[in-house]
Design a protein around this motif. Structure first.
Motif, PDB file in Angstrom:
ATOM      1  N   SER A 147       0.840  -1.186   0.000  1.00 48.49           N
ATOM      2  CA  SER A 147       0.000   0.000   0.000  1.00 48.49           C
ATOM      3  C   SER A 147       0.879   1.242   0.000  1.00 48.49           C
ATOM      4  O   SER A 147       2.115   1.153  -0.032  1.00 48.49           O
ATOM      5  CB  SER A 147      -0.927  -0.004   1.210  1.00 48.49           C
ATOM      6  OG  SER A 147      -1.879   1.039   1.112  1.00 48.49           O
ATOM      7  N   ASP A 183     -21.956   1.508  -2.602  1.00 56.13           N
ATOM      8  CA  ASP A 183     -20.940   0.781  -3.358  1.00 56.13           C
ATOM      9  C   ASP A 183     -21.125   0.963  -4.855  1.00 56.13           C
ATOM     10  O   ASP A 183     -20.163   0.953  -5.622  1.00 56.13           O
ATOM     11  CB  ASP A 183     -20.992  -0.708  -3.020  1.00 56.13           C
ATOM     12  CG  ASP A 183     -20.438  -1.014  -1.635  1.00 56.13           C
ATOM     13  OD1 ASP A 183     -19.840  -0.106  -1.039  1.00 56.13           O
ATOM     14  OD2 ASP A 183     -20.609  -2.150  -1.159  1.00 56.13           O
ATOM     15  N   SER A 190     -15.092  -0.854  -4.457  1.00 58.11           N
ATOM     16  CA  SER A 190     -15.200  -0.817  -3.001  1.00 58.11           C
ATOM     17  C   SER A 190     -14.360  -1.910  -2.351  1.00 58.11           C
ATOM     18  O   SER A 190     -13.855  -1.744  -1.244  1.00 58.11           O
ATOM     19  CB  SER A 190     -16.671  -0.957  -2.580  1.00 58.11           C
ATOM     20  OG  SER A 190     -17.218  -2.183  -3.062  1.00 58.11           O
ATOM     21  N   GLU A 191     -14.172  -3.032  -3.060  1.00 58.16           N
ATOM     22  CA  GLU A 191     -13.357  -4.130  -2.527  1.00 58.16           C
ATOM     23  C   GLU A 191     -11.896  -3.723  -2.355  1.00 58.16           C
ATOM     24  O   GLU A 191     -11.165  -4.338  -1.587  1.00 58.16           O
ATOM     25  CB  GLU A 191     -13.442  -5.355  -3.445  1.00 58.16           C
ATOM     26  CG  GLU A 191     -14.818  -5.995  -3.526  1.00 58.16           C
ATOM     27  CD  GLU A 191     -15.717  -5.323  -4.553  1.00 58.16           C
ATOM     28  OE1 GLU A 191     -16.829  -5.831  -4.773  1.00 58.16           O
ATOM     29  OE2 GLU A 191     -15.293  -4.292  -5.130  1.00 58.16           O
ATOM     30  N   ALA A 193     -10.988  -0.480  -1.639  1.00 59.76           N
ATOM     31  CA  ALA A 193     -10.903   0.766  -0.884  1.00 59.76           C
ATOM     32  C   ALA A 193      -9.722   0.711   0.076  1.00 59.76           C
ATOM     33  O   ALA A 193      -9.384  -0.354   0.609  1.00 59.76           O
ATOM     34  CB  ALA A 193     -12.198   1.010  -0.118  1.00 59.76           C
ATOM     35  N   GLY A 195      -8.842   1.493   3.186  1.00 60.57           N
ATOM     36  CA  GLY A 195      -8.930   0.884   4.510  1.00 60.57           C
ATOM     37  C   GLY A 195      -9.135  -0.614   4.444  1.00 60.57           C
ATOM     38  O   GLY A 195      -8.488  -1.381   5.179  1.00 60.57           O
ATOM     39  N   ARG A 196     -10.011  -1.046   3.553  1.00 62.68           N
ATOM     40  CA  ARG A 196     -10.290  -2.473   3.405  1.00 62.68           C
ATOM     41  C   ARG A 196      -9.077  -3.210   2.834  1.00 62.68           C
ATOM     42  O   ARG A 196      -8.738  -4.308   3.267  1.00 62.68           O
ATOM     43  CB  ARG A 196     -11.504  -2.640   2.490  1.00 62.68           C
ATOM     44  CG  ARG A 196     -12.028  -4.052   2.354  1.00 62.68           C
ATOM     45  CD  ARG A 196     -13.337  -4.036   1.590  1.00 62.68           C
ATOM     46  NE  ARG A 196     -13.878  -5.364   1.403  1.00 62.68           N
ATOM     47  CZ  ARG A 196     -15.012  -5.620   0.770  1.00 62.68           C
ATOM     48  NH1 ARG A 196     -15.729  -4.621   0.280  1.00 62.68           N
ATOM     49  NH2 ARG A 196     -15.434  -6.864   0.622  1.00 62.68           N
ATOM     50  N   TYR A 197      -8.433  -2.594   1.880  1.00 65.16           N
ATOM     51  CA  TYR A 197      -7.249  -3.182   1.238  1.00 65.16           C
ATOM     52  C   TYR A 197      -6.130  -3.397   2.246  1.00 65.16           C
ATOM     53  O   TYR A 197      -5.486  -4.447   2.275  1.00 65.16           O
ATOM     54  CB  TYR A 197      -6.796  -2.240   0.123  1.00 65.16           C
ATOM     55  CG  TYR A 197      -5.555  -2.648  -0.627  1.00 65.16           C
ATOM     56  CD1 TYR A 197      -5.595  -3.657  -1.580  1.00 65.16           C
ATOM     57  CD2 TYR A 197      -4.342  -1.997  -0.411  1.00 65.16           C
ATOM     58  CE1 TYR A 197      -4.455  -4.010  -2.303  1.00 65.16           C
ATOM     59  CE2 TYR A 197      -3.203  -2.345  -1.120  1.00 65.16           C
ATOM     60  CZ  TYR A 197      -3.266  -3.352  -2.062  1.00 65.16           C
ATOM     61  OH  TYR A 197      -2.136  -3.700  -2.757  1.00 65.16           O
ATOM     62  N   GLU A 198      -5.912  -2.416   3.109  1.00 66.93           N
ATOM     63  CA  GLU A 198      -4.829  -2.524   4.078  1.00 66.93           C
ATOM     64  C   GLU A 198      -5.159  -3.475   5.227  1.00 66.93           C
ATOM     65  O   GLU A 198      -4.269  -4.142   5.754  1.00 66.93           O
ATOM     66  CB  GLU A 198      -4.495  -1.141   4.631  1.00 66.93           C
ATOM     67  CG  GLU A 198      -3.860  -0.225   3.603  1.00 66.93           C
ATOM     68  CD  GLU A 198      -3.425   1.107   4.178  1.00 66.93           C
ATOM     69  OE1 GLU A 198      -2.543   1.743   3.591  1.00 66.93           O
ATOM     70  OE2 GLU A 198      -3.988   1.524   5.217  1.00 66.93           O
ATOM     71  N   SER A 199      -6.416  -3.543   5.609  1.00 67.06           N
ATOM     72  CA  SER A 199      -6.773  -4.379   6.761  1.00 67.06           C
ATOM     73  C   SER A 199      -6.924  -5.854   6.402  1.00 67.06           C
ATOM     74  O   SER A 199      -6.750  -6.721   7.261  1.00 67.06           O
ATOM     75  CB  SER A 199      -8.084  -3.875   7.390  1.00 67.06           C
ATOM     76  OG  SER A 199      -9.170  -4.021   6.487  1.00 67.06           O
ATOM     77  N   GLN A 200      -7.210  -6.164   5.139  1.00 72.32           N
ATOM     78  CA  GLN A 200      -7.493  -7.550   4.765  1.00 72.32           C
ATOM     79  C   GLN A 200      -6.361  -8.232   4.003  1.00 72.32           C
ATOM     80  O   GLN A 200      -6.406  -9.436   3.782  1.00 72.32           O
ATOM     81  CB  GLN A 200      -8.771  -7.607   3.919  1.00 72.32           C
ATOM     82  CG  GLN A 200     -10.017  -7.176   4.677  1.00 72.32           C
ATOM     83  CD  GLN A 200     -11.279  -7.345   3.864  1.00 72.32           C
ATOM     84  OE1 GLN A 200     -11.265  -7.792   2.723  1.00 72.32           O
ATOM     85  NE2 GLN A 200     -12.402  -6.968   4.449  1.00 72.32           N
ATOM     86  N   ARG A 201      -5.346  -7.512   3.598  1.00 72.91           N
ATOM     87  CA  ARG A 201      -4.266  -8.157   2.852  1.00 72.91           C
ATOM     88  C   ARG A 201      -3.433  -9.027   3.796  1.00 72.91           C
ATOM     89  O   ARG A 201      -3.251  -8.702   4.977  1.00 72.91           O
ATOM     90  CB  ARG A 201      -3.376  -7.117   2.180  1.00 72.91           C
ATOM     91  CG  ARG A 201      -2.682  -6.201   3.142  1.00 72.91           C
ATOM     92  CD  ARG A 201      -1.888  -5.142   2.415  1.00 72.91           C
ATOM     93  NE  ARG A 201      -1.302  -4.227   3.394  1.00 72.91           N
ATOM     94  CZ  ARG A 201      -0.150  -3.612   3.223  1.00 72.91           C
ATOM     95  NH1 ARG A 201       0.538  -3.809   2.125  1.00 72.91           N
ATOM     96  NH2 ARG A 201       0.316  -2.797   4.139  1.00 72.91           N
TER      97      ARG A 201
END
Length: 222
Positions: A147, A183, A190-191, A193, A195-201
């Motif tokens: 990221s 969305d 949105s998948e 996004a 915050g989501r990208y950093e928290s779920q990788r």
């Protein structure tokens, strides 16, 4: 990146209000390469604009973006550019200097494609009357699944402030967003996004992003 729906294209020239296109280009999967797209994502999340303003996640679409450039009266571009400066440092390039600059400072394939878009707009005499490139010096791009680095993420705030000031001067009427986005409305996936990208990788130790030593041995282990 997300395909651009036909009903969200910039209004053709000739409308009463000057068409303003705000374009973020780059690849969010390669760390700081995603700077431009993250700027577009943040702009849409934070602001609402006049109807003649279009935000576009250009991703790495290259020549597919030509219609939007040709139809724009004013064009604002966000991108990560290798200026040879300190990481996170911003540089502004305007008007006719933009295609020449992107041709001389190519950092990745998407910039080669977008330089062709700009030159095609020039050759067809459908180049916007005003163009501004807000570029940021990346710190790291060779990190697949990475990221934005902290220094680039911080620089994004200054880039957004410059962008909003420019858009206000151009008559885009930026105002703090009052209605939450769905969305379906988001110009970026949105998948993916931030915050989501950093928290779920996954972490690097379970999903190597720089090359697997089992298949890319060092000279000592070869």
């Amino acid at each position: 990146m997300r395909p651009i729906p036909s009903d969200s294209a910039c209004h053709p020239k000739g409308d009463s209000a000057e068409t303003i296109c705000v374009l973020g280009i780059g690849n969010v999967l390669w760390a700081d390469e995603g700077f431009g797209v993250r700027c577009i994502e943040a702009l849409q999340q934070r602001y609402e604009f006049a109807p003649h303003v279009q935000l576009i996640d250009g991703g790495t679409q290259g020549l597919y973006l030509v219609q939007h450039v040709q139809q724009a009266d004013r064009l604002l571009i966000f991108d990560a550019i290798d200026y040879g400066l300190a990481p996170g440092e911003l540089k502004l390039v305007a008007n006719d200097d933009v295609p020449r600059f992107m041709g001389a400072k190519k950092m990745s394939l998407h910039q080669t494609g977008f330089q062709e878009v700009l030159m095609l707009a020039v050759l067809t005499e459908q180049y916007p009357s005003e163009v501004l490139l807000i570029g940021c010096q990346p710190e790291e791009i060779d990190d697949y699944g990475g990221s934005l680095r902290p220094v680039v993420k911080q620089a994004m705030e200054d880039a957004l402030a410059l962008g909003v000031d420019t858009l206000r001067r151009w008559g885009a009427q930026p105002a703090p967003r009052q209605r939450p986005l769905s969305d379906v409305e988001t110009v970026t996936f949105s998948e993916l996004a931030l915050g989501r990208y950093e928290s779920q990788r996954p972490p690097e130790d379970s999903a190597c992003r720089t090359g697997d030593a089992r298949f890319m041995p060092t000279a000592e282990g070869a």
